[in-house]
Design an enzyme around this catalytic site. Structure first.
Site, PDB file in Angstrom:
ATOM      1  N   HIS A  48       0.859  -1.189   0.000  1.00  6.49           N
ATOM      2  CA  HIS A  48       0.000   0.000   0.000  1.00  6.49           C
ATOM      3  C   HIS A  48       0.890   1.234   0.000  1.00  6.49           C
ATOM      4  O   HIS A  48       1.945   1.255   0.629  1.00  6.49           O
ATOM      5  CB  HIS A  48      -0.908   0.001   1.238  1.00  6.49           C
ATOM      6  N   ASP A  92      -7.821  -4.283  -0.408  1.00  2.83           N
ATOM      7  CA  ASP A  92      -8.397  -4.473  -1.739  1.00  2.83           C
ATOM      8  C   ASP A  92      -8.324  -5.936  -2.175  1.00  2.83           C
ATOM      9  O   ASP A  92      -9.207  -6.430  -2.878  1.00  2.83           O
ATOM     10  CB  ASP A  92      -7.664  -3.589  -2.762  1.00  2.83           C
TER      11      ASP A  92
END
Length: 444
Positions: free
Chosen positions: A320, A378
């Protein structure tokens, strides 16, 4: 060349300052250093241009605080996400989405009475003005649901004139609640329109997540009961995506709002920004990646490609930009993912087996561990949504639905901030310097 030096005078009780000295002119400007309740200190550069005629240069604003906010805090180095001071994992475990909405809007968790009143208000705002039904028919059947979301949300200001005056506190409150309440209906209807099924109206006897799933998958032909495991998983997905500091779409909402645009237009702008694949499309990209890999037998080959810096292939859903440690949302989402898969009994579905194989490698392979490329939120949310029956095109729509409360809370905070100004970033001009106009006949 200019140089900067920090002059910390805390020992004498004076505030800390940063002094910028321009060696070419000898001029200097002293700027205060501000300390928040969490996170790094910031240099207040508001007087920089006025006193030095110089700007800062910060593409992407990655080193610039554009506002003060008391809503959400991220510490990416330790993997921490707080809403109103509460950790996201604790909220996801002990709270529900309606409580998190209240927390973001009002700064505190609600009492039992406050929550009941808030849930009632959201529930009874969930219907859409009936004329909006015909608005959907103006789109092609194959229109992306996000395109429909942008259009319908932007059109709300044409139907709800009594909540567009941003100077009126009551109207701001009504607009905030309407947006949170109506977004599941707007999203579910976008899906129903795309597949040619009749719209399902919201049911006031159902909770927020349950109602959304019912509007998505029910038909008038037979009863449809939402299982508690699935509604609880949906509720957690909403919580985990509710707000995430000053990301691209949130900054877009604030920038649009700084011009005093109505709240519906501001949220539509946020949805449009979220639609970008570099922002809200990550979980959709995870499924596309899994489809490209195709089979568990190909995993080693694609992992090898991912490790090759000269190969353009990248594993989506790992690591991320903000979190340099494990994404705290992913821990909750991983548990929820396995609960959903166990309940549905579909662990043998090829893409889901492939996803679990990738997860195992990412958690055990030294390359991923060293580079801290852990599965992120995600990765797991894409798997859950696929397992629950959502098409890929709805993934970003669900993200927008959940993030609406964050956007409207950020918008509300900005409107009520006395120091907020209209957004007006500056630039480093690199075009031609001033020059004289050459008549057409003299240009050769």
């Amino acid at each position: 060349m200019a140089e900067t030096q920090l002059d910390v005078k805390g020992a004498q009780g004076a505030p800390a300052t940063a002094t910028l000295v321009d060696n070419t002119t000898g001029k200097s400007v002293t700027m205060p250093i501000i300390e928040g309740s969490e996170g790094p200190k910031v240099i207040d550069i508001r007087k920089l241009y006025g006193e030095t005629k110089m700007f800062t240069f910060d593409p992407g604003f990655t080193s610039t605080a554009s506002c003060e906010s008391g809503l959400t805090f991220i510490d990416g180095d330790v993997g921490m996400l707080l809403h109103g001071g509460y950790s996201i994992d604790e909220l996801a475990d002990k709270s529900d989405f309606m409580e998190v909405c209240y927390l973001l809007l009002y700064g505190e968790l609600p009492t039992r009475t406050q929550k009941a009143d808030f849930v009632h208000a959201i529930t009874y705002h969930s219907m859409l003005q009936e004329q909006l039904r015909s608005f959907y028919s103006g789109f092609r059947r194959d229109a992306h649901p996000m395109a429909i979301m942008v259009g319908v949300v932007g059109a709300l200001s044409a139907f709800y004139h009594d909540s567009t005056d941003i100077r009126d506190e009551h109207q701001r409150m009504v607009a905030s609640r309407r947006l949170i309440a109506k977004m599941p209906t707007i999203a579910a209807w976008a899906y129903k329109y795309s597949i040619g099924q009749p719209f399902i109206y919201p049911n006031n006897k159902m909770g927020y997540a349950e109602n959304f799933l019912h509007m998505m998958f029910a038909t008038p032909c037979e009863d449809y009961v939402v299982h508690p495991v699935l509604s609880r998983a949906m509720d957690k997905i909403f919580i985990l995506h509710a707000d995430h500091e000053q990301n691209a779409s949130t900054s877009t909402v604030r920038l649009a709002g700084s011009s005093h645009a109505n709240p519906f237009a501001c949220i539509a702008a946020g949805i449009a920004c979220l639609w970008g694949p570099a922002h809200g499309g990550a979980n959709e990209a995870v499924l596309k990646m899994l489809e490209e890999i195709g089979d568990v037998s190909h995993v080693d080959q694609y992992v090898k490609r991912a490790k090759d810096k000269d190969d353009p292939f990248r594993l989506m859903g790992f690591g991320h930009r903000v979190y340099k440690n494990y994404d705290p949302r992913a821990t909750v989402m991983r548990q929820t993912c396995h609960e959903v898969l166990d309940h549905l009994g579909i662990k043998d579905e090829p893409l889901l087996k492939l996803a679990m194989a990738l997860e195992k490698i990412a958690l055990e392979d030294e390359y991923f561990i060293e580079k801290k490329l852990y599965p992120n939120v995600d990765f797991y949310s894409g798997i859950i949504l696929r397992a629950m029956g959502f098409p890929n095109t709805m993934f970003t729509v669900i993200f927008a639905l959940a993030r609406t409360v964050g956007w409207i809370s950020q918008w509300k905070e900005m409107i009520e901030d006395p120091i907020q100004k209209i957004g007006r970033p500056r630039q480093l001009y690199v075009g031609e310097p001033r020059r004289g106009y050459v008549p057409l006949d003299d240009r050769g």
